[in-house]
Motif scaffolding. Structure first.
Motif, PDB file in Angstrom:
ATOM      1  N   LYS A 123       0.828  -1.205   0.000  1.00 21.92           N
ATOM      2  CA  LYS A 123       0.000   0.000   0.000  1.00 21.92           C
ATOM      3  C   LYS A 123       0.868   1.263   0.000  1.00 21.92           C
ATOM      4  O   LYS A 123       0.545   2.231  -0.699  1.00 21.92           O
ATOM      5  CB  LYS A 123      -0.941   0.014   1.208  1.00 21.92           C
ATOM      6  N   GLY A 127       0.898   3.930  -2.958  1.00 18.53           N
ATOM      7  CA  GLY A 127       0.143   5.073  -2.469  1.00 18.53           C
ATOM      8  C   GLY A 127       0.657   6.392  -3.004  1.00 18.53           C
ATOM      9  O   GLY A 127       1.620   6.469  -3.761  1.00 18.53           O
ATOM     10  N   GLU A 128       0.019   7.442  -2.577  1.00 24.40           N
ATOM     11  CA  GLU A 128       0.320   8.797  -3.051  1.00 24.40           C
ATOM     12  C   GLU A 128       1.277   9.557  -2.138  1.00 24.40           C
ATOM     13  O   GLU A 128       1.804  10.589  -2.530  1.00 24.40           O
ATOM     14  CB  GLU A 128      -0.987   9.593  -3.175  1.00 24.40           C
TER      15      GLU A 128
END
Length: 147
Positions: A123, A127-128
């Protein structure tokens, strides 16, 4: 940290796992011995320790073998596999220590910690949050985008 430093950290963590499973600390690590400290929470604390111990091991394996950004997935899979192998051999080792008890259920708790860390790292990687990627995975935005 460089890969060499991660490998030193990994070796230290593996040594700690061995030490905690060995005869030298068996008197203080058995379920009976820890019950005096944790009481009714003894079982939960012991199993959470298994999850945490092997989650950390998985992270250290990843940081020790992941060199090329594009190889994140295979390195994460290898990290999980190597951690499971360590969990199995740790329980075999405990089975041979008279004061300890090696159980397959502990391997299940170890595997839960391993899978949790794999999920978290996956994740983070996808993710960002660039700052979190940089802190946990040591890669810049561009390197993370290429991976």
């Amino acid at each position: 940290m460089t890969v060499g430093k991660w490998r030193i950290a990994l070796a230290g963590w593996l040594g700690l796992i061995f030490l905690l499973s060995s005869r030298w600390l068996a008197f203080g690590m058995s379920a009976d011995a820890t019950e005096a400290y944790f009481g009714i929470l003894n079982y939960a604390v012991r199993k959470l320790a298994h999850l945490t111990e092997y989650a950390v091991l998985t992270y250290l394996w990843l940081r020790s073998i992941w060199i090329e950004p594009r190889r994140f997935g295979p390195c994460l899979a290898w990290s999980a596999l190597l951690s499971v192998c360590c969990a199995v051999t740790d329980e075999i080792h405990q089975h041979s220590v008279p004061e300890r008890l090696g159980t397959w259920t502990d391997v299940v708790y170890d595997a839960a910690g391993i899978l949790l860390m794999v999920f978290v790292l996956w994740k983070i990687r996808n993710g960002e949050n660039a700052a979190l990627k940089r802190r946990m995975l040591g890669c810049s935005n561009r390197a993370a985008d290429r991976a």
